[in-house]
Design an enzyme around this catalytic site. Structure first.
Site, PDB file in Angstrom:
ATOM      1  N   ASP A  32       0.858  -1.183   0.000  1.00 47.88           N
ATOM      2  CA  ASP A  32       0.000   0.000   0.000  1.00 47.88           C
ATOM      3  C   ASP A  32       0.885   1.220   0.000  1.00 47.88           C
ATOM      4  O   ASP A  32       1.926   1.231   0.644  1.00 47.88           O
ATOM      5  CB  ASP A  32      -0.876  -0.003   1.254  1.00 47.88           C
ATOM      6  CG  ASP A  32      -2.118  -0.852   1.050  1.00 47.88           C
ATOM      7  OD1 ASP A  32      -2.591  -0.901  -0.100  1.00 47.88           O
ATOM      8  OD2 ASP A  32      -2.586  -1.454   2.028  1.00 47.88           O
ATOM      9  N   ASP A  54     -16.135  12.801   8.288  1.00 43.62           N
ATOM     10  CA  ASP A  54     -15.007  12.049   7.714  1.00 43.62           C
ATOM     11  C   ASP A  54     -13.924  11.912   8.773  1.00 43.62           C
ATOM     12  O   ASP A  54     -13.202  12.871   9.068  1.00 43.62           O
ATOM     13  CB  ASP A  54     -14.500  12.828   6.488  1.00 43.62           C
ATOM     14  CG  ASP A  54     -13.383  12.098   5.786  1.00 43.62           C
ATOM     15  OD1 ASP A  54     -12.911  11.068   6.323  1.00 43.62           O
ATOM     16  OD2 ASP A  54     -12.973  12.555   4.707  1.00 43.62           O
ATOM     17  N   GLU A  72     -16.638   1.553  -3.566  1.00 47.44           N
ATOM     18  CA  GLU A  72     -17.318   1.546  -4.854  1.00 47.44           C
ATOM     19  C   GLU A  72     -17.538   2.964  -5.374  1.00 47.44           C
ATOM     20  O   GLU A  72     -17.201   3.266  -6.506  1.00 47.44           O
ATOM     21  CB  GLU A  72     -18.665   0.812  -4.735  1.00 47.44           C
ATOM     22  CG  GLU A  72     -18.535  -0.658  -4.373  1.00 47.44           C
ATOM     23  CD  GLU A  72     -17.569  -1.404  -5.283  1.00 47.44           C
ATOM     24  OE1 GLU A  72     -17.646  -1.218  -6.515  1.00 47.44           O
ATOM     25  OE2 GLU A  72     -16.725  -2.160  -4.744  1.00 47.44           O
ATOM     26  N   THR A  73     -18.117   3.823  -4.507  1.00 50.69           N
ATOM     27  CA  THR A  73     -18.403   5.195  -4.984  1.00 50.69           C
ATOM     28  C   THR A  73     -17.165   6.057  -4.947  1.00 50.69           C
ATOM     29  O   THR A  73     -17.023   7.003  -5.687  1.00 50.69           O
ATOM     30  CB  THR A  73     -19.474   5.863  -4.112  1.00 50.69           C
ATOM     31  OG1 THR A  73     -18.966   5.943  -2.777  1.00 50.69           O
ATOM     32  CG2 THR A  73     -20.754   5.051  -4.108  1.00 50.69           C
ATOM     33  N   LYS A 111     -17.479  14.767  -1.959  1.00 51.55           N
ATOM     34  CA  LYS A 111     -16.042  15.000  -2.067  1.00 51.55           C
ATOM     35  C   LYS A 111     -15.426  13.655  -2.432  1.00 51.55           C
ATOM     36  O   LYS A 111     -15.759  12.636  -1.828  1.00 51.55           O
ATOM     37  CB  LYS A 111     -15.545  15.476  -0.702  1.00 51.55           C
ATOM     38  CG  LYS A 111     -14.064  15.584  -0.533  1.00 51.55           C
ATOM     39  CD  LYS A 111     -13.728  15.895   0.923  1.00 51.55           C
ATOM     40  CE  LYS A 111     -13.769  14.622   1.744  1.00 51.55           C
ATOM     41  NZ  LYS A 111     -13.495  14.787   3.150  1.00 51.55           N
ATOM     42  N   ASP A 165      -4.142  -4.249   6.268  1.00 51.04           N
ATOM     43  CA  ASP A 165      -4.658  -4.133   7.618  1.00 51.04           C
ATOM     44  C   ASP A 165      -6.176  -4.094   7.659  1.00 51.04           C
ATOM     45  O   ASP A 165      -6.785  -4.546   8.603  1.00 51.04           O
ATOM     46  CB  ASP A 165      -4.058  -2.928   8.343  1.00 51.04           C
ATOM     47  CG  ASP A 165      -4.202  -1.651   7.548  1.00 51.04           C
ATOM     48  OD1 ASP A 165      -4.817  -1.692   6.465  1.00 51.04           O
ATOM     49  OD2 ASP A 165      -3.701  -0.612   8.007  1.00 51.04           O
TER      50      ASP A 165
END
Lengths: 680, 566
Positions: A311, A348, A380-381, A395, A518
């Protein structure tokens, strides 16, 4: 704390335990597992019988003292081999014990449940009584009694008992950092934790069982090597057995002690005696690197890895991206843009989201909204946001937002698109914000590449491992960072199934893939990968799916694991070579000794000029015995791996262990012969 | 330069000059690429396919290949047994030679089926021409089978081969018609032109200068000798093999026959390079084999040129070197060269008596057979080498810290098991066989006195040699051993059978199992097998396995003899 003991190979307490174990392991039932050493065991037994036979008056087998000395040396050969295994086990166990100590009986604040209801009543129970699914409470100063997952709250936790890292970490409910480990200490705040493993089933328990040998299975490579060694042992059974009629033909009586000495010297006792110690030491080294492996095979497979999926965040770049700039679209008022940005980030709780609010310098509470509905980020979005009254603020990644507004029939402003490209090509991450499907502007997030990471990737490349960076960034950003960090390939705008597909694709082409993950999202990919390393801080699902758990939560740890795997195989290979190469000198010591009495011409083969047939045979068996303890440190530490390419490595090891293996015993046997001669 | 040494260099250089292009030709034959003799052979092959009811396009997997090979061998074995035990009344027997006894026929049939050609009989008195023809046919069949099965392993070593390993019958037919037959025709013609007989008439009576009449045996010798050399068969038409003046009349025929020994074994390596498109790998294999060959050859030539110290002590000068058991028309160097040629390739024909070689030369001849893959027999030499490659790959893989892989295929427990069994088999057969013989002899030397003309170290070498020769499917003999007895006929027969088929089945099974595995693309961490380092390792594995298995036996035979003689 366990790191301090790292360099000391033999501690007196361990040595004592290992000595005791060396004798316990003499039981034939235990010896049977190792075919090479079992034949030595049988040889020793026969020699003991011969000694008794001579004591009762038999004349044909040489002196009693000589036979007794040979028997004793063979016995020590067995002890040395057992000691090698025992000391490796003791070291592994000590390492595991120091981890286990932290999780011994601690009081747990168990939250009682009645049916589906949680009561607020708290009962103090010993940690061993906690069952999977139980919920307990931890407050400031408490030791966490069991592995689990936070379901409520946030806490700073001192994990130094496990990781050796003194800086406290934050763990909180939801997200990918919700996991806590038993034995660590809560420094502040209060959390509710659900128990995720039964007592005795944690990874650490599994690892301890592996080291202690209860559930240690031979790895495929170990099996293949055992076949090779068994094959050589059979060759020497044939050689020594047929020597009897050959001797009869040549009218040379050969004593039983000579037969057994020749046989024991020839069979690969050096590697046979050290084989299991090498395997245990490999797992032990992994443990010392604070990696818990679920099987010995995983460590070995790590050495074969061809592709490494990493990652970007936290591995290649430092921590998380930070918001560095706001770029409102041409037609949009800056204040309105910032307000929308703050609103969209209200719920968020990712570090990026927090950094946006930080950059805006306004608390979300400054903009009270009625009946807000928060839209969570999904893979997905690939966008998140907030709905309130008639406003929909989103956003997200530029392509995700572009899709959204184009679906609504609006167009993506040219100046914003330019900004997006500019940010991307500078290695930043653009986040586009839109309100009611109209673009408001772009937020720039920046990454900082970890120092020294480039060199580590260079090292991996020399080992023949391809590195692949996985990121949710768009291809431009991804390429910028990939080039800067020196990775070989990248997957941009990655969705969870992209990782999975990439792994499958590489595997179908015959490559072995490792990855670190993770999140729960990573679990399928971790399971699919040949080596899946889960962060200890990661979710339980991730830890279950992978075959290793990294206690330090250090994503670059795979590099160390790969080297440990390679070291493991190399140590086996080099010591096998050494063991077999030794036979040349042993032949030159023993074969003339067997026949010199009746065929004096064979004195010509005694190129070491050993004193007498008896000293020659004794020197060879003594050398054969003491080489085992002499090589224990090498077996435990492993042969150093250098990423210099396979052919160069082979040349180097062939020279040291192959040629060295031919020469060393000539010198060793000669020296022992000189010493032995002093006692006659 | 010494002309004898020059002769050796000339023979080796000639082999290389022909073998390298011939290797590509063999590769083309197996790949079904176009070659110029197609117009002659296509109709011929098609006729065979039609007669045999074979569909040459049908691919077989490795098990079907082995089954086809065994079928061909069993059918012809039964026919040969019948002919050998009934030749006396069958046609083409102008000299009225008798039929063979059961155990001798078994030994002979087995020895030709297995490409060994250990002859416990003398051709001129022990066989009719019909018997000779059947054995000559076998020299084609066993060689053709060896070449064809090696081709199967070559195909299996290709990437993504899986089950596309060709059709055995097709490979076999092509090996015989396009490789063995045309070359044998050329060699036989050259031999005929140089004085080797080729006739179906019986013994000829000639009158010598002294006026005595001599009965001279003859027969279809040239055709027999050509395939005996080319197919690494080695079974001579006459008892003394190529030391016989009609089988090998001159130094020129000696050159032709020596070149024929090495031609196909060396060409097969280059065929491998052609089929795999890995020329460098082929050169590394060739290099390892050549170094092994030279290490055996050079001391042998030096020893034979140096003469025999026992004769020197009698005050006899030996300006030519050790001439005992050698033909004057060849000399010690060419004889030493032949003796190593014939033992490293499992050929087994001789142009001098190996029993009379100086001790270390005898040991080198033994070592050539104990290793049995420095070039090795046609096709099967590579199969033996393949086992050592597998062992070397395994050890080297571990030494560089990676699960061993060979040409992109992982070597695991299953392959190691087969490789170890095959590597064990050769020492087991040789040592156990010699041990049983030693035991029988040591217990009752009087009854078995007929076995050994020279007891002592040399007698031990003779017994060791016989079993080594059988197990290596070589067929040469340290003569001096009374070997036409039921014990030697049957024991050697069993050894030959085991040593022929198991070392074919093993490598084919490994190759088949590897072929069905997933191909792993090369990376920087992959150990390359076409490097000098890997070549050295393979050589070291071969040398160590041979030394560890045979050192004590050799110490009691040739080494003890050497130290007591010098």
């Amino acid at each position: 704390m366990q790191r301090n003991s790292k360099n000391k190979l033999f501690q007196s307490s361990m040595t004592k335990e290992a000595l005791k174990q060396s004798f316990i392991k003499l039981s034939p039932a235990k010896m049977f597992r190792n075919p090479v050493m079992f034949t030595v065991w049988m040889g020793t037994f026969v020699m003991a019988v011969v000694c008794i036979w001579i004591a009762t008056g038999e004349q044909s087998q040489g002196s009693f003292t000589y036979n007794l000395v040979v028997t004793t040396v063979l016995f020590f050969t067995l002890l040395f081999a057992n000691f090698a295994e025992a000391i490796a086990e003791a070291r592994g166990k000590a390492q595991a014990d120091s981890l286990r100590k932290t999780r011994e009986e601690t009081p747990a604040k168990w939250i009682q449940t009645i049916g589906e209801m949680y009561m607020d009543e708290i009962k103090i129970v010993p940690s061993s009584q906690l069952k999977k699914g139980d919920i307990f409470l931890c407050e400031t100063g408490d030791i966490i009694p069991s592995d689990g997952e936070i379901i409520e709250g946030l806490a700073t936790i001192d994990e130094s008992a496990i990781t050796g890292e003194s800086a406290p970490v934050i763990r909180e409910a939801g997200g990918d950092k919700s996991s806590v480990t038993g034995g660590t200490k809560v420094l502040s705040d209060k959390i509710k934790v659900v128990v995720t493993t039964e007592a005795g089933e944690s990874f650490l328990d599994k690892m301890i069982a592996l080291v202690e040998g209860a559930s240690r299975q031979k790895t495929p490579n170990e099996i293949a090597l055992t076949i090779l060694l068994a094959g050589f042992t059979l060759v020497f059974i044939i050689v020594t057995t047929t020597l009897k009629p050959f001797g009869d033909y040549a009218q040379t009586p050969i004593t039983i002690s000579a037969f057994i000495s020749l046989f024991v010297c020839l069979i690969p006792t050096t590697i046979g005696g050290l084989l299991s110690a090498i395997g245990i030491a490999g797992m032990d080294r992994a443990l010392r690197a604070n990696v818990i492996t679920k099987s010995g095979k995983a460590v070995e497979t790590a050495g074969d890895i061809d592709v490494l999926l990493l990652d970007k965040t936290g591995t290649i770049t430092i921590g998380n991206r930070k918001a560095t700039n706001f770029y409102p679209a041409n037609t949009v008022d800056e204040n309105h843009f910032i307000k929308s940005v703050v609103l969209s980030s209200m719920a968020d709780d990712t570090p990026e989201g927090k950094s946006i609010i930080e950059l805006a310098g306004i608390k979300p509470s400054a903009y009270p909204v009625h009946s807000p509905r928060y839209i969570k980020f999904t893979a997905e979005t690939r966008s998140s946001g907030i709905d309130f009254e008639n406003t929909r603020i989103r956003k997200g990644a530029s392509d995700a937002i572009r899709k959204l507004i184009e679906k609504a029939g609006n167009s993506f402003p040219v100046d914003t698109a330019d900004k997006v490209n500019m940010i991307s090509s500078n290695g930043g991450t653009p986040l586009v914000v839109c309100e009611n499907e109209n673009v408001l502007g772009v937020i720039e997030l920046q990454d900082i590449i970890k120092p020294g990471i480039r060199e580590r990737f260079e090292r991996l490349r020399k080992m023949g491992i391809k590195t692949v960076m996985v990121t949710g960034d768009n291809p431009l950003t991804a390429k910028f960072i990939a080039d800067k960090a020196g990775v070989d390939d990248f997957i941009a705008e990655a969705k969870p199934e992209d990782k999975m597909n990439y792994i499958r694709k590489e595997q179908n082409e015959g490559r072995l893939v490792a990855m670190i993950g993770d999140g729960t999202n990573d679990a399928p990919a971790l399971a699919q990968a040949d080596v899946g390393v889960a962060m200890n801080s990661g979710t339980q699902a991730a830890k279950e799916a992978g075959n290793m758990v990294d206690l330090d939560n250090d994503p670059t740890k795979l590099i160390e694991v790969v080297e440990i795997g390679k070291q493991l195989l190399m140590t086996r290979g080099t010591l096998t070579t050494f063991s077999i190469a030794n036979d040349v000198a042993k032949y030159f010591a023993i074969v003339p000794a067997l026949f010199i009495a009746s065929i004096p011409a064979l004195q010509g083969l005694n190129i070491m000029k050993l004193h007498s047939p008896e000293t020659a045979i004794l020197s060879a068996v003594i050398f054969n015995a003491i080489i085992i303890p002499l090589l224990i440190p090498l077996a435990l530490k492993g042969v150093a791996y250098k990423p210099i390419g396979a052919s160069a490595l082979l040349r180097r090891n062939l020279l040291i262990y192959g040629l060295g293996g031919v020469i060393v015993p000539f010198i060793g046997i000669k020296i022992i012969d000189i010493l032995v001669t002093q006692f006659i | 330069m010494n002309t004898e040494i020059f002769g050796i260099i000339l023979m080796y250089a000639t082999v290389l000059l022909i073998a390298i292009p011939f290797g590509s030709y063999i590769g083309k034959v197996f790949n079904n690429d176009k070659t110029w003799p197609d117009m002659v052979f296509n109709p011929l092959d098609n006729l065979f396919y039609k007669l045999g009811g074979i569909n040459p396009g049908k691919d077989m997997n490795w098990k079907q290949h082995l089954l086809a090979l065994l079928t061909i061998n069993i059918v012809w074995f039964i026919i040969s047994m019948f002919v050998l035990t009934n030749m006396s009344w069958l046609p083409l027997n102008p000299d009225n030679n008798p039929s063979m006894s059961g155990d001798l026929a078994f030994n002979t049939a087995v020895s030709f089926v297995t490409n060994t050609n250990l002859q416990h009989y003398s051709g001129e008195s022990g066989l009719s021409y019909f018997g000779q023809l059947i054995l000559m046919l076998w020299q084609f069949i066993s060689a053709g089978c060896g070449i064809a099965i090696a081709a199967v392993v070559f195909f299996a070593m290709k990437e993504n081969s899986i089950d596309r390993l060709g059709n055995f019958y097709r490979l076999f037919v092509r090996s015989c018609t396009r490789i063995l037959f045309p070359v044998a025709l050329v060699v036989a013609l050259l031999l005929v032109f140089n004085g080797t007989p080729m006739t179906f008439e019986g013994k000829q009576t000639i009158t010598s200068l002294q006026g005595d009449t001599v009965q001279v045996s003859r027969g279809p010798v040239a055709a027999f000798v050509a395939i005996k050399q080319l197919g690494t068969n080695g079974g001579g038409f006459f008892g003394p093999n190529s030391a016989h003046p009609l089988e090998n009349p001159s130094y020129v025929t000696n050159i032709i026959e020596t070149v024929s020994i090495f031609l196909i074994p060396i060409a097969m390596i280059f065929a491998l390079g052609y089929i795999l498109k890995r020329q460098k790998f082929a050169w590394i294999i060739f290099g390892v084999m050549t170094i092994g060959f030279l290490l055996l050859l050079i001391p042998t030539v030096i020893n034979e040129l140096g003469g025999n110290p026992a004769i020197a002590r009698m005050g006899i000068a030996q300006p030519l070197g050790s001439m005992e058991g050698k033909e004057v028309r060849f000399g010690p160097a060419a004889s030493a060269y032949w003796s190593i040629n014939t033992t490293v390739t499992s050929n087994g024909s001789v142009n001098a008596m190996h029993d009379s070689l100086t001790p270390l030369s005898g040991m080198n001849a033994l070592l050539g057979m104990m290793v049995n893959c420095f070039y090795g027999g046609v096709g099967v030499g590579f199969l033996n080498f393949y086992i050592f490659i597998i062992l070397a790959v395994f050890i080297s893989g571990l030494m560089v810290g990676r699960t061993p892989e060979f040409l992109g295929k992982k070597i695991e427990a299953r392959e190691m098991k087969i490789a170890m069994i095959i590597a064990l088999l050769h020492p087991l057969l040789i040592l156990a066989g010699t041990a049983i013989a030693s035991h029988i002899y040591a217990n009752d030397p009087k009854t078995y006195a007929g076995w050994l003309n020279n007891p002592g170290y040399h007698g031990f070498s003779e017994m060791l040699y016989e079993f080594t020769s059988s197990s290596a499917n070589n067929g040469s003999g340290f003569e001096g051993l009374g070997d036409n007895t039921p014990f030697w006929n049957i024991a050697c027969g069993i050894v030959m059978l085991l040593a022929r088929y198991l070392p074919i089945i093993g490598p084919v099974a490994i190759a088949g199992s590897l072929a069905s595995k997933k191909y792993i693309p090369e990376s920087a961490g992959t150990l390359k097998t076409d490097t000098v380092t890997f070549g050295i390792l393979v050589f070291a594995v071969i040398a160590i396995v041979a030394a560890l298995s045979f050192f004590p036996a050799l110490a009691l035979g040739p080494i003890a003899e050497y130290f007591s003689l010098y």
